[in-house]
Design a protein around this motif. Structure first.
Motif, PDB file in Angstrom:
ATOM      1  N   ASP A 100       0.819  -1.213   0.000  1.00 18.23           N
ATOM      2  CA  ASP A 100       0.000   0.000   0.000  1.00 18.23           C
ATOM      3  C   ASP A 100       0.856   1.268   0.000  1.00 18.23           C
ATOM      4  O   ASP A 100       0.549   2.242   0.679  1.00 18.23           O
ATOM      5  N   GLY A 101       1.974   1.221  -0.722  1.00 18.54           N
ATOM      6  CA  GLY A 101       2.853   2.382  -0.847  1.00 18.54           C
ATOM      7  C   GLY A 101       3.752   2.640   0.347  1.00 18.54           C
ATOM      8  O   GLY A 101       4.470   3.632   0.385  1.00 18.54           O
ATOM      9  N   ILE A 102       3.743   1.763   1.325  1.00 20.94           N
ATOM     10  CA  ILE A 102       4.572   1.931   2.527  1.00 20.94           C
ATOM     11  C   ILE A 102       5.627   0.831   2.542  1.00 20.94           C
ATOM     12  O   ILE A 102       5.318  -0.344   2.382  1.00 20.94           O
ATOM     13  N   THR A 103       6.870   1.215   2.752  1.00 21.42           N
ATOM     14  CA  THR A 103       7.962   0.251   2.781  1.00 21.42           C
ATOM     15  C   THR A 103       7.813  -0.675   3.982  1.00 21.42           C
ATOM     16  O   THR A 103       7.694  -0.224   5.113  1.00 21.42           O
ATOM     17  N   GLU A 104       7.818  -1.976   3.694  1.00 22.71           N
ATOM     18  CA  GLU A 104       7.754  -2.985   4.758  1.00 22.71           C
ATOM     19  C   GLU A 104       9.123  -3.579   5.033  1.00 22.71           C
ATOM     20  O   GLU A 104       9.441  -3.896   6.165  1.00 22.71           O
ATOM     21  N   THR A 105       9.907  -3.783   3.965  1.00 15.19           N
ATOM     22  CA  THR A 105      11.215  -4.411   4.088  1.00 15.19           C
ATOM     23  C   THR A 105      12.175  -3.742   3.114  1.00 15.19           C
ATOM     24  O   THR A 105      11.789  -3.405   1.999  1.00 15.19           O
ATOM     25  N   GLY A 106      13.433  -3.588   3.545  1.00 10.68           N
ATOM     26  CA  GLY A 106      14.429  -3.034   2.646  1.00 10.68           C
ATOM     27  C   GLY A 106      15.846  -3.361   3.067  1.00 10.68           C
ATOM     28  O   GLY A 106      16.129  -3.458   4.269  1.00 10.68           O
ATOM     29  N   TYR A 107      16.683  -3.587   2.061  1.00  7.86           N
ATOM     30  CA  TYR A 107      18.130  -3.728   2.251  1.00  7.86           C
ATOM     31  C   TYR A 107      18.765  -2.597   1.475  1.00  7.86           C
ATOM     32  O   TYR A 107      18.509  -2.453   0.278  1.00  7.86           O
ATOM     33  N   TYR A 108      19.609  -1.810   2.139  1.00  7.87           N
ATOM     34  CA  TYR A 108      20.192  -0.623   1.523  1.00  7.87           C
ATOM     35  C   TYR A 108      21.710  -0.643   1.666  1.00  7.87           C
ATOM     36  O   TYR A 108      22.228  -0.937   2.747  1.00  7.87           O
ATOM     37  N   HIS A 109      22.390  -0.322   0.592  1.00  8.65           N
ATOM     38  CA  HIS A 109      23.846  -0.235   0.566  1.00  8.65           C
ATOM     39  C   HIS A 109      24.198   1.246   0.486  1.00  8.65           C
ATOM     40  O   HIS A 109      23.836   1.917  -0.476  1.00  8.65           O
ATOM     41  N   LEU A 110      24.875   1.757   1.495  1.00  6.08           N
ATOM     42  CA  LEU A 110      25.221   3.172   1.528  1.00  6.08           C
ATOM     43  C   LEU A 110      26.437   3.444   0.659  1.00  6.08           C
ATOM     44  O   LEU A 110      27.255   2.555   0.413  1.00  6.08           O
ATOM     45  N   ALA A 111      26.563   4.679   0.222  1.00  8.47           N
ATOM     46  CA  ALA A 111      27.731   5.073  -0.563  1.00  8.47           C
ATOM     47  C   ALA A 111      28.981   4.915   0.293  1.00  8.47           C
ATOM     48  O   ALA A 111      28.974   5.199   1.497  1.00  8.47           O
TER      49      ALA A 111
END
Length: 161
Positions: free
Chosen positions: A95-106
């Motif tokens: 519904d347009g809301i992030t539930e899960t995420g993996y992020y690689h920073l600069a």
């Protein structure tokens, strides 16, 4: 200007320089700091001396907290701010809301280490994890998997990472 005013001016100048330097940190650190001591929260921070034998992870922070839309919004805003020039490795939304995420920073200048943020807001709780280590993004899941059998003892309670 008398000597007292000069010293006062220099102290203000040094303090403002120190404050500007402190802002170079990650915004998710504020989330860990603000909510890590909140009632119902579980905040864990481990360094290489604990993790070294198990993984190439040099720093591990995790925050598990009961589901709160305001805290989730704050965490996601911090992640988005820290993501400048970074990479979204995986993200799922409902519904347009992030539930899960993996992020690689600069990657930071003059650093061999990579930084990652993992986020989940499901099943009545939010989990925020920060990981730093000398391994490429393709090895993130493998390094996290190595920690699955790592337990720590806190207040005579055994906590599994």
């Amino acid at each position: 200007m008398d000597m007292t005013r000069k010293i006062f001016f220099l102290l203000i100048l040094f303090a403002s320089c120190g404050f500007a330097h402190a802002q170079k940190g990650l915004h998710v650190d504020v989330v860990f700091g603000d909510y890590g001591k909140q009632k119902g929260a579980v905040f864990i921070e481990l360094a290489k001396d604990v993790l070294g034998r198990h993984s190439r992870i040099n720093r591990y922070k995790s925050l598990t907290i009961p589901y709160d839309p305001e805290i989730i919004r704050t965490a996601l805003n911090a992640i988005r701010t820290d993501m400048k020039n970074g990479e979204i490795m995986m993200e799922s939304q409902k519904d347009g809301i992030t539930e899960t995420g993996y992020y690689h920073l600069a990657k930071r200048e003059n650093s061999e280490e990579e930084e990652y943020i993992l986020f989940s807001a499901k099943s009545k709780k939010m989990i925020l994890i920060y990981v730093r280590g000398a391994f490429p993004p393709s090895q993130l899941e493998k390094e996290i998997y190595k920690l699955q059998d790592l337990f720590i003892k806190v207040n005579n309670k055994r906590i599994k990472l």
